[in-house]
Design a protein around this motif. Structure first.
Motif, mmCIF file in Angstrom:
data_model
loop_
_atom_site.group_PDB
_atom_site.id
_atom_site.type_symbol
_atom_site.label_atom_id
_atom_site.label_comp_id
_atom_site.label_asym_id
_atom_site.label_seq_id
_atom_site.Cartn_x
_atom_site.Cartn_y
_atom_site.Cartn_z
ATOM 1 N N PRO A 88 0.827 -1.206 0.000
ATOM 2 C CA PRO A 88 0.000 0.000 0.000
ATOM 3 C C PRO A 88 0.863 1.258 0.000
ATOM 4 C CG PRO A 88 0.138 -0.898 2.209
ATOM 5 C CD PRO A 88 0.853 -1.870 1.310
ATOM 6 N N MET A 89 0.293 2.348 -0.457
ATOM 7 C CA MET A 89 0.965 3.646 -0.357
ATOM 8 C C MET A 89 0.778 4.151 1.065
ATOM 9 S SD MET A 89 2.491 6.456 -1.421
ATOM 10 C CE MET A 89 2.413 6.892 -3.162
ATOM 11 N N ARG A 90 1.865 4.294 1.793
ATOM 12 C CA ARG A 90 1.807 4.779 3.166
ATOM 13 C C ARG A 90 1.802 6.303 3.184
ATOM 14 N NH1 ARG A 90 0.900 0.464 6.790
ATOM 15 N NH2 ARG A 90 1.888 -1.383 5.882
ATOM 16 N N ASP A 91 1.259 6.859 4.251
ATOM 17 C CA ASP A 91 1.363 8.306 4.444
ATOM 18 C C ASP A 91 2.752 8.690 4.925
ATOM 19 O OD1 ASP A 91 -1.321 8.918 3.771
ATOM 20 O OD2 ASP A 91 -1.976 8.280 5.753
ATOM 21 N N VAL A 92 3.297 7.884 5.835
ATOM 22 C CA VAL A 92 4.608 8.162 6.414
ATOM 23 C C VAL A 92 5.376 6.855 6.551
ATOM 24 C CG1 VAL A 92 5.878 9.096 8.384
ATOM 25 C CG2 VAL A 92 3.688 10.102 7.748
ATOM 26 N N CYS A 93 6.597 6.856 6.093
ATOM 27 C CA CYS A 93 7.502 5.732 6.324
ATOM 28 C C CYS A 93 8.691 6.252 7.119
ATOM 29 C CB CYS A 93 7.960 5.114 5.015
ATOM 30 S SG CYS A 93 8.969 3.626 5.241
ATOM 31 N N SER A 105 6.579 8.358 15.143
ATOM 32 C CA SER A 105 5.510 7.469 14.674
ATOM 33 C C SER A 105 4.263 7.558 15.551
ATOM 34 C CB SER A 105 6.010 6.020 14.634
ATOM 35 O OG SER A 105 6.072 5.438 15.936
ATOM 36 N N ILE A 106 4.450 7.709 16.843
ATOM 37 C CA ILE A 106 3.305 7.799 17.753
ATOM 38 C C ILE A 106 2.445 9.006 17.396
ATOM 39 C CG2 ILE A 106 2.655 8.262 20.151
ATOM 40 C CD1 ILE A 106 5.121 6.498 20.928
ATOM 41 N N TYR A 107 3.096 10.121 17.099
ATOM 42 C CA TYR A 107 2.344 11.328 16.757
ATOM 43 C C TYR A 107 1.666 11.199 15.399
ATOM 44 C CZ TYR A 107 3.647 14.165 20.746
ATOM 45 O OH TYR A 107 3.756 14.667 22.014
ATOM 46 N N THR A 108 2.389 10.712 14.393
ATOM 47 C CA THR A 108 1.783 10.641 13.060
ATOM 48 C C THR A 108 0.634 9.639 13.026
ATOM 49 O OG1 THR A 108 3.460 9.037 12.330
ATOM 50 C CG2 THR A 108 3.880 11.366 11.868
ATOM 51 N N ALA A 109 0.797 8.508 13.693
ATOM 52 C CA ALA A 109 -0.268 7.507 13.694
ATOM 53 C C ALA A 109 -1.495 8.003 14.454
ATOM 54 C CB ALA A 109 0.237 6.198 14.296
ATOM 55 N N ARG A 110 -1.288 8.650 15.594
ATOM 56 C CA ARG A 110 -2.426 9.156 16.360
ATOM 57 C C ARG A 110 -3.152 10.276 15.616
ATOM 58 N NH1 ARG A 110 -3.112 8.353 21.816
ATOM 59 N NH2 ARG A 110 -3.636 10.553 22.137
ATOM 60 N N ALA A 111 -2.470 10.927 14.690
ATOM 61 C CA ALA A 111 -3.112 11.958 13.868
ATOM 62 C C ALA A 111 -3.846 11.359 12.675
ATOM 63 C CB ALA A 111 -2.074 12.964 13.381
ATOM 64 N N GLY A 112 -3.824 10.028 12.567
ATOM 65 C CA GLY A 112 -4.554 9.368 11.492
ATOM 66 C C GLY A 112 -3.753 9.090 10.244
ATOM 67 N N LEU A 113 -2.438 9.317 10.281
ATOM 68 C CA LEU A 113 -1.603 9.033 9.117
ATOM 69 C C LEU A 113 -1.147 7.576 9.154
ATOM 70 C CD1 LEU A 113 0.625 12.254 8.941
ATOM 71 C CD2 LEU A 113 -1.555 11.777 7.796
ATOM 72 N N ASP A 114 -1.274 6.905 8.031
ATOM 73 C CA ASP A 114 -0.858 5.508 7.909
ATOM 74 C C ASP A 114 0.666 5.454 8.007
ATOM 75 O OD1 ASP A 114 -0.514 2.856 7.335
ATOM 76 O OD2 ASP A 114 -1.318 2.961 5.296
ATOM 77 N N THR A 115 1.173 4.900 9.103
ATOM 78 C CA THR A 115 2.592 5.011 9.431
ATOM 79 C C THR A 115 3.252 3.643 9.517
ATOM 80 O OG1 THR A 115 2.170 7.033 10.706
ATOM 81 C CG2 THR A 115 4.247 5.897 11.118
ATOM 82 N N PRO A 190 9.661 -3.148 -2.945
ATOM 83 C CA PRO A 190 9.744 -1.701 -2.698
ATOM 84 C C PRO A 190 8.549 -1.211 -1.890
ATOM 85 C CG PRO A 190 10.172 -2.214 -5.005
ATOM 86 C CD PRO A 190 9.647 -3.465 -4.382
ATOM 87 N N LEU A 191 8.782 -0.132 -1.156
ATOM 88 C CA LEU A 191 7.737 0.509 -0.365
ATOM 89 C C LEU A 191 7.409 1.861 -0.975
ATOM 90 C CD1 LEU A 191 9.336 -0.160 3.129
ATOM 91 C CD2 LEU A 191 7.324 -1.304 2.230
ATOM 92 N N SER A 192 6.148 2.229 -0.971
ATOM 93 C CA SER A 192 5.720 3.537 -1.459
ATOM 94 C C SER A 192 5.191 4.357 -0.298
ATOM 95 C CB SER A 192 4.633 3.380 -2.525
ATOM 96 O OG SER A 192 5.116 2.687 -3.645
ATOM 97 N N THR A 193 5.553 5.626 -0.269
ATOM 98 C CA THR A 193 5.113 6.489 0.826
ATOM 99 C C THR A 193 5.065 7.941 0.373
ATOM 100 O OG1 THR A 193 5.558 7.140 3.123
ATOM 101 C CG2 THR A 193 7.468 6.819 1.702
ATOM 102 N N ARG A 194 4.225 8.703 1.017
ATOM 103 C CA ARG A 194 4.121 10.126 0.697
ATOM 104 C C ARG A 194 5.196 10.938 1.408
ATOM 105 N NH1 ARG A 194 -0.934 7.977 1.013
ATOM 106 N NH2 ARG A 194 -2.237 8.260 -0.847
#
Length: 333
Positions: A88-93, A105-115, A190-194
């Motif tokens: 999947p295309m992740r929001d944050v890697c 990661s704790i902050y980005t995930a709690r904000a709803g970003l796929d981390t 490969p991994l895809s991320t924004r």
């Protein structure tokens, strides 16, 4: 697969924390055992959401190579272990699962970003014999126990983990900077991320294709960043020691959190602050609860406090058998 073999596989999960306490499942998927170490096939992925943590349990069944279904009750996890399914295309890697990467990661995930955290090995903090300058632990804390708890906290927030080493990061489309990035890994797909957060002291070679602005100091390379951890390339950040921050756990955690917040604000996430406040804090003033915040009543506060105390008491109930990791230059014999 014999239960004894499954138990041995489960022990590998200690790299990411105490799976016995959290109900997590792990599988070493090695269709060809001769290639298993090279393919780095220990994959730990979750699709956890904050709401699922509150909504109750689930029944996860994990297939193993001989066709057996291994069931395990869990509260908030749905594990996928696959080398063949499309990534999947992740929001944050986040590259690196040490203190700064976990905090981000704790902050980005709690904000709803796929981390997703891609962790290439042991955190430098595991070399610490006793962590004694981190606020909240009057007599110090075993560094490995601290890492276990931080990983558990990240998982509870919805962070996915994958064991592997990132070898390069490149733009998915040179003509479209909004298309995100592709991360190549050793032996994996490969991994895809924004967005990418580098938190991998002291490895930064994988950033060379992007020309983020590495600075050499002696034998090490640091990454030049602004106050929010942003590099010269939009969507790429650096956190902790690799960004030139002091080699201290509390500083690395704080900087990781700051970089995580920068990534949130640069995204499309609707976010104000990550606050959990008493009921009426906002609504009692005629305001809507801002995005990222949550109001809870006193019963919910007590329930969360009880869960927190149980987690901490269980985590500290027995001494850890793991010993600190010695510096690699020291002869262990």
């Amino acid at each position: 697969m014999p239960l004894a073999a499954l138990s041995r596989l489960a022990l590998l999960g200690r790299f990411f924390g105490s799976i016995c306490r959290t109900g997590w499942c792990c599988s070493l998927w090695s269709g060809n055992s001769s290639q298993s170490s090279e393919r780095c096939s220990l994959v730990w992925l979750s699709s956890v959401t904050r709401s699922s943590t509150r909504d109750g349990g689930c029944q996860n069944r994990l297939p193993v190579p001989d066709g057996t279904n291994v069931g395990r009750q869990c509260r908030e996890v749905n594990v996928l272990v696959s080398e063949t399914k499309r990534r999947p295309m992740r929001d944050v890697c986040i590259v690196g699962g040490g203190v700064s990467g976990l905090a981000a990661s704790i902050y980005t995930a709690r904000a709803g970003l796929d981390t997703l955290i891609v962790d290439g090995g042991e955190s430098i903090l595991a070399r610490n014999a006793s962590l004694e300058n981190y606020p909240g632990f009057p007599d110090g804390v075993d560094a490995r126990r601290h890492l276990e708890l931080a990983r558990e906290q990240a998982r509870n927030a919805g962070v996915a983990f994958e064991l592997g080493r990132v070898t390069s990061v490149e733009l998915r489309d040179e003509d479209d900077l909004e298309a995100g990035f592709v991360l190549e890994t050793e032996g994996g797909d490969p991994l895809s991320t924004r967005r990418v957060i580098a938190a991998s002291w002291s490895d930064s070679e994988y950033l060379v294709p992007l020309d983020v602005g590495r600075i050499q100091r002696g034998s090490k390379h640091f990454v030049s960043v602004d106050d929010g951890g942003r590099t010269a390339v939009d969507g790429v950040y650096a956190a902790g020691r690799i960004a030139g921050e002091p080699h201290q756990a509390i500083v690395a955690a704080g900087h990781g959190a700051k970089v995580g917040l920068a990534a949130i604000h640069d995204s499309d996430a609707n976010f104000y602050h990550d606050w959990v406040v008493p009921e009426g804090y906002f609504t009692g003033r005629g305001r809507d609860v801002p995005p990222g915040c949550e109001e809870i009543d006193d019963d919910e506060r007590r329930e969360r406090d009880e869960r927190a105390r149980e987690t901490i008491l269980e985590a500290f109930a027995e001494p850890l058998e793991e010993r600190p990791t010695m510096h690699p230059s020291v002869d262990r014999d």
